[in-house]
Design an enzyme around this catalytic site. Sequence first.
Site, PDB file in Angstrom:
ATOM      1  N   GLY A   1       0.808  -1.221   0.000  1.00 22.67           N
ATOM      2  CA  GLY A   1       0.000   0.000   0.000  1.00 22.67           C
ATOM      3  C   GLY A   1       0.836   1.264   0.000  1.00 22.67           C
ATOM      4  CG  LEU A   2       4.796   0.744  -0.593  1.00 28.94           C
ATOM      5  CD1 LEU A   2       6.078   0.317  -1.297  1.00 28.94           C
ATOM      6  CD2 LEU A   2       5.073   1.095   0.860  1.00 28.94           C
TER       7      LEU A   2
ATOM      8  CB  ILE B   1      -8.739   3.616  -5.177  1.00 28.60           C
ATOM      9  CG1 ILE B   1      -8.969   5.123  -5.369  1.00 28.60           C
ATOM     10  CG2 ILE B   1      -9.850   2.997  -4.340  1.00 28.60           C
ATOM     11  CD1 ILE B   1      -8.964   5.926  -4.108  1.00 28.60           C
TER      12      ILE B   1
ATOM     13  CB  SER C   1      -2.111   0.733  -4.000  1.00 29.03           C
ATOM     14  OG  SER C   1      -1.033   0.631  -3.103  1.00 29.03           O
TER      15      SER C   1
ATOM     16  CG  HIS D   1       7.137   2.632  -3.971  1.00 33.10           C
ATOM     17  ND1 HIS D   1       6.362   3.732  -3.714  1.00 33.10           N
ATOM     18  CD2 HIS D   1       6.442   1.895  -4.881  1.00 33.10           C
ATOM     19  CE1 HIS D   1       5.242   3.663  -4.418  1.00 33.10           C
ATOM     20  NE2 HIS D   1       5.276   2.567  -5.144  1.00 33.10           N
TER      21      HIS D   1
ATOM     22  CD  GLU E   1       4.717   9.171 -11.612  1.00 31.20           C
ATOM     23  OE1 GLU E   1       4.277   8.011 -11.515  1.00 31.20           O
ATOM     24  OE2 GLU E   1       5.534   9.653 -10.796  1.00 31.20           O
TER      25      GLU E   1
ATOM     26  NE  ARG F   1       1.064   8.971  -8.231  1.00 31.31           N
ATOM     27  CZ  ARG F   1       1.055   7.671  -7.982  1.00 31.31           C
ATOM     28  NH1 ARG F   1       1.856   6.881  -8.670  1.00 31.31           N
ATOM     29  NH2 ARG F   1       0.264   7.164  -7.066  1.00 31.31           N
TER      30      ARG F   1
ATOM     31  CG  HIS G   1      -0.084   7.081 -13.643  1.00 34.29           C
ATOM     32  ND1 HIS G   1       0.325   5.861 -13.154  1.00 34.29           N
ATOM     33  CD2 HIS G   1       0.824   7.984 -13.214  1.00 34.29           C
ATOM     34  CE1 HIS G   1       1.439   6.017 -12.448  1.00 34.29           C
ATOM     35  NE2 HIS G   1       1.760   7.301 -12.473  1.00 34.29           N
TER      36      HIS G   1
ATOM     37  CG  ASP H   1      -2.002   4.463 -17.679  1.00 31.71           C
ATOM     38  OD1 ASP H   1      -2.418   4.725 -16.532  1.00 31.71           O
ATOM     39  OD2 ASP H   1      -0.985   3.770 -17.878  1.00 31.71           O
TER      40      ASP H   1
ATOM     41  CG  ASN I   1      -0.178  -3.684  -5.443  1.00 32.17           C
ATOM     42  OD1 ASN I   1      -0.579  -3.025  -4.481  1.00 32.17           O
ATOM     43  ND2 ASN I   1       0.873  -4.474  -5.375  1.00 32.17           N
TER      44      ASN I   1
ATOM     45  CB  CYS J   1      -0.365  -0.596 -15.455  1.00 28.18           C
ATOM     46  SG  CYS J   1      -1.458   0.719 -14.861  1.00 28.18           S
TER      47      CYS J   1
END
Length: 451
Positions: free
Chosen positions: A23-24, A29, A31, A140, A177, A216, A250, A252, A366, A372
Site C-alpha cells: 500500500g505504498l 485506490i 493499492s 519506492h 511518470e 505526479r 495516471h 492511462d 495493486n 500499466c
Amino acid sequence: MTETMTREMNFDGLVGPTHNYAGLSRGNIASATHKGRVSNPRAAALQGLTKMERLIDLGLPQGVIPPQDGPRVGFLRSLGFTGTDADIVQMAGSANPALLANVSSASSMWTANAATVSPGADTSDGRVHFTPANLISMPHRAMEHGLTQRILTRIFKDETYFAVHDALPMNPMLGDEGAANHNRLCKRHGDAGLEVFVYGRAALSPQADDPQFPARQTLESCHALASRHGLSRGHFLRQNPKAIDAGAFHNDVVCVVNEDTMLYHALAFETPDAMEAAVTKACEPLGFAPRFARADMPIEDAIAAYVFNSQLITLPSQNSGDGGMAMILPIEAQETPTAKAYVDRLISDGVIKAAHYLDLRQSMSNGGGPACLRLRVAMGTDALAAVHPGVVMTKAKIAALRAVITTHYRDRLTLDDMGDPQFLTDVRGALDAITHALDLPALYDFQKDVA
C-alpha cells in the site's frame, strides 16, 4: 532513415518475485484498499505471461522487460546499514519495516511508467527516443530509473536506431511518470504523429483547483521531454483534478489512445468538447481527423474496472480481414455492467472488432491493469531486428519463463516474509534465472559482485 514497415511492439514488465501489497502509493485506490493482503507472486507473473501470449496469438510482436532488483541492498547500505546482504535485509526489516517494503517494491512490473517513448517518425533524428521516468513522486518508485536506463540500454543498444537518455533531473519541478501520461495520435504507426502529454499540475504556476492526491506529472517535465526527444509536434493537456482525486493517479486510468482513436472518460479532461476541438485542429497538418469515444459512466466504475487501462491495439490484417482494432481488458471490466456496456457499444459502433478479457487480478489489486503492464514502442523493420533478441517473446520463451517462475517464485508472500534472509536468496535465484533466460548476463549488481 527510411524503413518499409513500422509495427508497434509491446514490452511487458515481468512481475518480480517481491510482488506484494504494501500500500505504498498514495492516490491509488486499489493499492490502499488491499494494503497488507497476502500476495501471490507466482500467480501474478503467470497471469502477466498469459497476457503476453495472447498478444503473440493475435500476431503482434511482444517483448519483455525484466524486474528490478529488490530488496535494494545497495540503497540500504547507503543509509548506514552494514554487514552481509542477508544481515542488512534482516536488520532493515526489524528496524524499519516500512523502509524494507519500499526497497522491496515490485512496482517496476508496471512498465508504462518505465519511460516515455517517441518513435522515429516524430523525432528530429529519425531514431526512437527513450527517457526513463524519474518517478520522483513516490519514494519506492524513485529508486527505479537507474536500473531502468541500464535495462533499456541493453535492449535497445544499437544507436543507429535508438537513443536512451538519462532520466530528467530529480527535482520536484520535473516529476515524470513515463508513458502512463503520454499518448500518440497518428494515421498509422509509421506516420508522423501528434504526441499528447498529459500533466496533473504546473509546478511553477500552481492553481487553486490542484488535486488533493499527488498530481505526479508536471507540465514542466512534459515540455522537457518533448524538447529532449526533438519533437516538432507536441500537445499538452491538463488532466482533470477531479479524476486524480477520484483515484486516476495516471492518465492511462481514464484514457487510452491507438493510432487515430482516443477512448476516454468524460472526467479525464476538464473541458472535453474544447479538448476534442483542439486535438482535432492539431492533427489537421498530419492529414487525418481523430475519432473520439467518450464514456459517461460513473468515475468510480471506470477506476474499479480499469476499462480505459486496456490495451487498444491494431490487429494485423491477416487476423481480421482488414485489420482493425481490439482491446485487451481486465476481467473486472467484464464484471462491471457500465464498463461492459461501453465496450459492447464500441464493438457495435465499429470502433473496435473484439474485446479480450483477461485475469490480471494480482496486478489489479495493486492498481495495475493491462496498459500499466506494457510499454509501447513503434519501430521500423530494421529497428525491430536490432532489438536484443533475448527479450523478444516466442512460445518457447514464454514456456521457459513459466518454468523459471514455477520453480523460483513463491505462491504466498506477506510483508513480514521480506525481512527473512532466505527470501533474499530466493529472490536472487529467481532474478539470476530470468537473466539467463533472457540472455542478459550481469544485469544486476549482485551478479557483478559474484562475478
